[in-house]
Each structure stands twice: as C-alpha cells, then as structure tokens.
Enzyme design. Structure first.
Site, mmCIF file in Angstrom:
data_model
loop_
_atom_site.group_PDB
_atom_site.id
_atom_site.type_symbol
_atom_site.label_atom_id
_atom_site.label_comp_id
_atom_site.label_asym_id
_atom_site.label_seq_id
_atom_site.Cartn_x
_atom_site.Cartn_y
_atom_site.Cartn_z
ATOM 1 N N GLU A 7 -9.645 8.798 20.239
ATOM 2 C CA GLU A 7 -8.207 8.988 20.225
ATOM 3 C C GLU A 7 -7.378 7.742 20.549
ATOM 4 O O GLU A 7 -6.600 7.725 21.507
ATOM 5 C CB GLU A 7 -7.822 10.141 21.163
ATOM 6 C CG GLU A 7 -8.385 11.462 20.683
ATOM 7 C CD GLU A 7 -7.948 12.666 21.518
ATOM 8 O OE1 GLU A 7 -7.391 12.457 22.616
ATOM 9 O OE2 GLU A 7 -8.177 13.797 21.071
ATOM 10 N N GLU B 296 -12.589 16.677 16.467
ATOM 11 C CA GLU B 296 -12.143 17.618 17.486
ATOM 12 C C GLU B 296 -11.065 18.522 16.904
ATOM 13 O O GLU B 296 -10.157 18.053 16.217
ATOM 14 C CB GLU B 296 -11.553 16.910 18.714
ATOM 15 C CG GLU B 296 -12.532 16.144 19.559
ATOM 16 C CD GLU B 296 -11.870 15.567 20.820
ATOM 17 O OE1 GLU B 296 -10.774 16.059 21.188
ATOM 18 O OE2 GLU B 296 -12.419 14.633 21.400
#
Length: 531
Positions: A223, A343
């Site tokens: 991320e 995810e």
C-alpha cells in the site's frame, strides 16, 4: 480531494497464548475508524488449463514456476492459473509470526484453508523478522500443537509454513507489509529502514526460497500512498522506479519469481485506496530485466474500512465496474498485464458493503465461466482479529463465517500440484476412516434459514471423501448449498464433499453451508461416513 487512509496495526499479546489485535485503521477526511479484515471460503469450480494435445491429458495446472503472458499468469507448462487465496497476517506484527498459533496448530489451519478452497496464502511480514534479536511469540506448544516450531526464529517458522503449504498444493506470496512491526509506511523506506535494507531483505528472501516453487513471488511493498507517485520521475518518491530497482534485485538472485507491484494512492490528482491506484501503469509500465514477471496488484475495500465517493453515487452499485476499470481493471481488459487484487474485505455489516462485495466478485469473473482467464485475488483475511473487516474464521479461530464463504464461492479455483512429499493433515495410514459432523443454524428469519455443517476427521488417517446424512423433523427444503453437493428426497438429505474439500487431515475439519425454507427448526441428528 477525498483521501482514503488505511493502515494495519498489530499489538503484542499481553500474555502468551492470548489473541492479539491485528487491526487496520482507516482515515477519511481526517476521521479515524478501526479497520479490519475478513474472509471466508467456499466454492465449486472447474479446473482450467491449456487444451491437451491429442491423445494426451494435460497435467494439472500450477506446476513449477510461473510467468505472465498478456493478462494471464501461466505455469511452467504454459497453462493458465488463477490465484484464489487468503491473507494470513502476523509476521508483520510484534508477534513476528502468523496469528492464531496461540489457539491452533499451523498445519490444521493450512489444511482448513485448503478444505475451504483457497489455493494461495499471502504472508505479510516486516523487516524486523530479519533482525537477529527477533523472537516469535504467542505460540501454544501444548497438547502436540506446533511442536516442530519450538526454538525456531521467524524465518525458520516461515520455512515450515511454506513447506507445509506446498505439500497441500497451496502457493505462497510473500508480502513486505511494513518496514518494522510498528506501522505501515507511505514510501518503501523510512529513516530507520532505508531503501538499501528493503532491497537487501527482498534479495535474502528470494535467495532463501530459490528452487522452491511453492513461493511464486514477492509483493514488493504494501500500500504505497501519498507522497508516493507513479511516473513522476522523482527517485525519492516514484514508486514505479523503486519497484523496478527492487524487482531487478530480486530477479538477479531468483529469476523465476513473479514480481507483484501494487499501485499508489494518487495519480494525476485522482485519489483512491492506498495501493489501489494503478492508473499510471499503462503509460509508465514497470519494466524489469527478466520479461514476463510483472503482476500488478490492487487493493479495494468497502465502507467498513473507509467511505469513498462511489459508495454514495446514486447509480451504486452499477457504477462500480467503471470505477474498477479506471483504477486497475483496464490493465486486464486491455491485455496489458495480469491483475491480482491482493486485498479486499468487509465486515458485511451494511447493505452497501454486501452490494459492493457481490459486485466485486462478479467483476473478478466466475471460474466456472472464465476459468483462469480471470482476475487473481487473495481475500483479507484469514484472521478474525482484523478490526475493520473481521476474518474468514470467527473469534474462536476455528469456526468458518459461512456467509462470507458463500460470497466468494464462484471465484475459487483449484489447488495446485503438491511440491512436497507429504499430504495434508499429518495423519498416519492403516486405520479406518472416521468422522463426525456438527450442525449450526447461522440465521433463521422464520420463512427461511441458513445453516453450516462442520465435518471433523476423528480417525487416525487422512480422509479422501466424506458424506453427511440427516432427516428433517419438519418440512424444510434446501434451496442452495455451497462447499458440498446434495440430494434431498422428502425429509432425507445426503450431502457429499465438493471436489476441493474431500481430503481432510487427521484432527482437521471441512465445512459446508446451505440455505433452506421455511424456518430451520430444531437441529437434526447427523450421520457422517468417510473413506
């Protein structure tokens, strides 16, 4: 501009064997909320692969190391494969090992993942596990649990998990989740963990698992977000350039690995989820010294993590395919590269989240119709202790959330050829197969109900198949079932394992669920038989 901020936190257990809180924190427009993680598994699917030559049967897809061609991931024989897996976090927290070992043996959990239809495990880690003073903690060694992990460091425990997953026909993706156990970082480096350390540790992992095709690749950094940019040319903040440096370093010691590259938060003033914005990858692709190794990775979440403007669009959820196309789906649609949604998750507490997950599963393409020519994915998460999403397992670290499992059923995919000499479950041979089945009503609204059944191997040898029978006391009729097939004649029901969850190791369990009508009434008496 709306900004979604999200990070995962792990907390050291207050005492050995007590669960920790591994959470995500979502921040939107300056407002923080606990974030989480969840998933459940279940499914029917069809094997996919290249057409066999005349007079010969193609080997099961997934053997050996993998590479890419256009939007597909191919195995060593050129057959397309689909990653359909789950995140199991903990190595990135101050436990320095996957969570849940305070409750269960690691082998039983990997066996359960397989029985539910997951074929890949994403293992987040932090660079702390490479430090000599790091000691994994909160592992229960009583009653025969985790006995072969005693005295091992974090990397040695990771070796054990990789080896056992490979025996079960599961693949592993290693995910550099954090620079240290305290928090995620916007960039791939911090003052305490410079880029040189990040790359050195990536090279170390690539070298460690060279020749072990269970580990199919490494997710370089979890991320990236503002101020990380894509294609801006600034060496200090251009994530695309950093991914090229790190990817080439990995491939210099292990050229067989896939390199998973996440997006950023903002591109050309357009913001989205952390790691979920791949709008710049088409114009500025990641180019590595070894061709056909890049898989782009997006993250996508629902309102239980943070609000985004598309959730309040009056056309929601019909607007969502266009949103996904813009941020990352175009790479797949235009045959540029494979896309793996590394995810995605939700508590499913709100109607919006339920509609979001239904739409996303449809967008990722059902295995039954598209085979492996589909988006790959790993659901967040196996762990129940993720604050904003929950997990596939419930808080007891054993019971499956069959509702979430049902949502994911259509996008599950087959497991892969074993890379080890053993089989799941660790059971011996020579004994009569035996099983028990337990019945739980998960919801009942009078005119209908949902229920789940857990089949447990109580014998001394691994099960090859199982069957559960019961007779209703009332007029209940099954309307749909997942993770098993069934026949019903009058009040009598026979449910048999699906193709992916018949094999159950000693002491391990497999689950299936179903819906029915009218109300559930009293739980029936179950009879379980196995071979």
């Amino acid at each position: 501009m709306f900004r979604s901020l999200r990070r995962a936190l792990g907390v050291v257990a207050a005492a050995l064997l007590l669960p920790l809180a591994g959470v995500h924190v979502a921040q939107a427009a300056g407002t923080a909320s606990t974030a989480g993680v969840t998933r459940t598994a279940g499914v029917t699917r069809t094997a996919t692969g290249a057409a066999s030559t005349a007079g010969a049967t193609a080997a099961a897809p997934g053997a050996g190391y993998w590479h890419t061609s256009g939007r597909q991931i191919l195995d060593a024989a050129g057959q397309p494969v689909r990653i359909a897996g789950i995140n199991w976090f903990g190595f990135e927290t101050a436990n320095y090992v996957v969570h849940g070992l305070w409750s269960r043996d690691y082998k039983s959990m990997i066996d359960q993942m397989k029985s539910l239809g997951y074929n890949t495990i994403r293992l987040p880690y932090s660079d702390d596990i490479f430090k000599s003073g790091t000691v994994p903690n909160s592992i229960d060694f009583s009653n025969g649990k985790n006995t072969d992990l005693q005295g091992l460091n974090s990397l040695q425990i990771m070796d054990k998990l990789v080896a056992y997953a490979g025996q079960d026909g599961l693949k592993v993706i290693l995910d550099r989740h954090r620079p240290d156990a305290s928090a995620q970082s916007a960039l791939w480096y911090t003052a305490a963990v410079p880029e040189s350390t990040w790359i050195a540790n990536l090279r170390s992992l690539a070298t460690r698992y060279a020749g072990q095709s269970t580990v199919i690749g490494i997710d370089l950094h979890n991320e990236p977000h503002d101020p990380a940019c894509w294609g801006c040319g600034d060496v200090a903040t251009d994530w695309r350039l950093a991914a090229e440096r790190a990817g080439n370093a990995v491939l210099s010691v292990n050229p067989d690995l896939l390199i998973f590259v996440e997006g950023v938060q903002t591109y050309n003033g357009v913001s989205g989820w952390w790691g979920g914005n791949l709008m710049g990858a088409g114009q500025y692709p990641v180019q590595l010294t070894v061709p056909n190794r890049v898989v782009y990775s997006a993250h996508d979440y629902a309102t239980s993590v943070a609000q985004q403007p598309w959730f309040s669009d009056p056309t929601f959820p019909a607007n969502m395919p266009g949103v996904w196309d813009k941020y990352w789906g175009y790479l797949f649609q235009q045959n540029i590269a494979p896309v793996w949604v590394g995810e995605f998750g939700t508590t499913l507490a709100s109607t919006v989240d339920q509609k979001w997950l239904t739409a996303l599963v449809s967008y990722l393409r059902p295995t039954s119709t598209s085979g492996a020519d589909s988006f790959s994915w790993t659901f967040w998460s196996w762990n129940p202790n993720s604050g904003d999403t929950g997990g596939i397992l419930k808080d007891d670290w054993q019971t499956v959330d069959t509702v979430k499992d049902g949502y994911l059923a259509s996008i599950k995919a087959p497991t892969f050829p074993s890379t080890g000499t053993g089989t799941g479950g660790g059971g011996g041979g020579g004994s009569t197969a035996a099983c028990t089945a337990t019945y739980t009503t998960t919801s009942d609204w009078g005119t209908g109900f949902n229920a789940s059944v857990t089949v447990t191997n109580t014998g001394a040898s691994a099960l090859k198949s199982w069957q559960v029978k019961w007779t209703w006391a009332g007029s209940q009729q099954i309307t749909n079932m997942w993770n098993a097939t069934y026949t019903q004649t009058g009040a009598s029901v026979t449910a048999a394992n699906a193709s992916h969850n018949g094999a159950v190791g000693v002491g391990s369990s497999a689950s299936f669920g179903f819906g029915g009508a009218p109300g559930g009434g009293a739980a029936p008496t179950l009879t379980c038989t196995a071979t």
